[in-house]
Scaffold this motif. Structure first.
Motif, short mmCIF file in Angstrom:
data_model
loop_
_atom_site.label_atom_id
_atom_site.label_comp_id
_atom_site.label_asym_id
_atom_site.label_seq_id
_atom_site.Cartn_x
_atom_site.Cartn_y
_atom_site.Cartn_z
N GLY A 114 -0.29 2.72 -11.34
CA GLY A 114 -0.41 4.32 -10.91
C GLY A 114 -0.04 4.71 -9.69
N LEU A 115 -0.17 6.04 -9.70
CA LEU A 115 -0.10 6.35 -8.13
C LEU A 115 -0.81 5.73 -7.28
CD1 LEU A 115 0.14 10.50 -9.04
CD2 LEU A 115 2.06 8.70 -9.07
N ASP A 116 -1.81 5.20 -6.83
CA ASP A 116 -2.27 4.76 -6.40
C ASP A 116 -2.29 3.40 -5.99
OD1 ASP A 116 -4.14 6.65 -6.39
OD2 ASP A 116 -5.77 6.07 -7.38
N TYR A 117 -0.85 2.83 -5.68
CA TYR A 117 -0.16 1.31 -5.39
C TYR A 117 0.11 1.75 -3.92
CZ TYR A 117 4.91 4.74 -5.22
OH TYR A 117 4.87 4.98 -4.96
N PHE A 118 -0.70 2.43 -3.33
CA PHE A 118 -0.92 1.95 -1.64
C PHE A 118 -1.78 1.30 -1.50
CE2 PHE A 118 2.14 5.89 -2.83
CZ PHE A 118 3.29 5.60 -2.00
N LYS A 119 -2.41 1.26 -0.11
CA LYS A 119 -3.29 1.02 0.53
C LYS A 119 -3.79 1.69 1.48
CE LYS A 119 -2.44 -4.56 0.70
NZ LYS A 119 -2.39 -6.03 1.78
N LYS A 120 -5.23 1.10 1.68
CA LYS A 120 -5.45 2.48 2.69
C LYS A 120 -5.02 1.70 3.95
CE LYS A 120 -9.90 2.75 0.08
NZ LYS A 120 -11.72 2.42 0.23
N PRO A 121 -4.87 3.14 5.16
CA PRO A 121 -4.38 2.96 6.23
C PRO A 121 -5.19 2.57 6.99
CG PRO A 121 -4.87 5.79 5.43
CD PRO A 121 -4.89 4.16 4.35
N GLN A 122 -4.88 1.73 7.80
CA GLN A 122 -5.74 1.11 9.23
C GLN A 122 -6.75 2.41 9.67
OE1 GLN A 122 -3.27 -1.18 11.66
NE2 GLN A 122 -3.11 -3.16 10.25
N GLY A 123 -6.35 4.02 9.99
CA GLY A 123 -6.94 4.83 10.70
C GLY A 123 -6.83 5.83 10.11
N HIS A 124 -7.02 6.75 10.74
CA HIS A 124 -6.59 8.00 10.72
C HIS A 124 -5.47 8.25 11.38
CE1 HIS A 124 -9.89 9.27 7.97
NE2 HIS A 124 -10.22 9.45 8.57
N PHE A 125 -5.02 7.90 12.91
CA PHE A 125 -4.08 7.65 13.59
C PHE A 125 -3.36 6.70 13.61
CE2 PHE A 125 -7.61 10.67 14.59
CZ PHE A 125 -6.91 12.00 15.13
N SER A 126 -2.75 6.31 12.31
CA SER A 126 -2.21 4.50 12.03
C SER A 126 -0.95 5.36 11.83
CB SER A 126 -3.03 3.53 11.01
OG SER A 126 -3.24 4.06 10.52
N ILE A 127 0.26 4.48 12.08
CA ILE A 127 1.67 4.46 11.33
C ILE A 127 1.26 4.67 9.82
CG2 ILE A 127 3.88 3.97 10.81
CD1 ILE A 127 3.48 5.61 13.75
N GLY A 128 1.97 5.58 8.88
CA GLY A 128 1.59 5.47 7.67
C GLY A 128 0.80 6.41 6.91
N TYR A 129 -0.66 6.44 7.49
CA TYR A 129 -1.51 7.84 7.58
C TYR A 129 -1.26 8.60 6.84
CZ TYR A 129 -5.32 10.80 7.08
OH TYR A 129 -6.64 11.09 6.83
#
Length: 212
Positions: free
Chosen positions: A173-188
């Motif tokens: 589904g739409l949730d195929y992304f992993k959780k970001p390592q933190g709120h200020f990590s690249i990809g957040y």
């Protein structure tokens, strides 16, 4: 796709893509008459791919792959005539991802006026789910987009449909992304830079399926 029919369709698709690519090169070189002919030929070839009744494209997203934000995945199929979208997913739990999907629709180039969401009720946080969805619904209305929300306890399949005939089925589904390592990590913020879970994306034209 399989057998001689699928290989013929693949050959048409390759030929069409190469012809359009050649048209772009001629366009850049200001050879407009020749580029116009190539554009027409390329489009005709690609239309044959759709009309032959065997169109099916599959994209394999590998574990930790990047570059698969929603705009990259869907932009080819969100043409200007798209005005209505159906999202069926029993486990939409990362509601920010659904919000990002809606933001993409609002940005265009499509002219979406209606979005239909069919999902299951989150028994663990039912009230939070409803509050979040109602918030998205209200925000969309400010852009002239109506969001209808339905809940089903028997839904199993995941698919997204556009009223120009394209259907996209994503294994996660739409949730195929992993959780970001933190709120200020690249990809957040930028999903193109967010690592993905492994999944498969199947793309069909609904003219050639039993649905719709």
């Amino acid at each position: 796709m399989s057998g001689a029919g699928s290989s013929g369709t693949a050959a048409l698709e390759r030929a069409g893509a190469e012809t359009v690519k050649r048209a772009v090169q001629l366009d850049v070189a200001c050879r407009f008459q020749e580029s116009l002919v190539c554009y027409q030929e390329g489009i005709d070839l690609l239309l044959q791919v759709v009309k032959d009744g065997k169109y099916h494209k599959q994209i394999r997203i590998e574990e930790n792959a990047t570059g698969f934000g929603y705009e990259k995945l869907f932009h080819k199929y969100l043409t200007e005539i798209v005005s209505e979208v159906w999202v069926e997913d029993p486990y939409i739990r990362q509601l920010y991802n659904f919000l990002r999907f809606c933001e993409m629709l609002v940005k265009g180039p499509c002219k979406v006026k209606k979005i239909h969401l069919l999902t299951s009720c989150d028994q663990g946080s039912r009230s939070e789910q409803r509050v979040a969805l109602e918030g998205i619904k209200q925000s969309l209305s400010n852009y002239g987009v109506t969001l209808s929300i339905e809940f089903s306890s028997s839904i199993h399949d995941r698919e997204i449909r556009f009223n120009n005939g394209w259907m996209i089925k994503i294994g996660r589904g739409l949730d195929y992304f992993k959780k970001p390592q933190g709120h200020f990590s690249i990809g957040y913020c930028d999903l193109d830079l967010r690592p993905c879970h492994e999944t498969t994306v199947d793309i069909f034209h609904t003219k050639h399926t039993k649905q719709m």
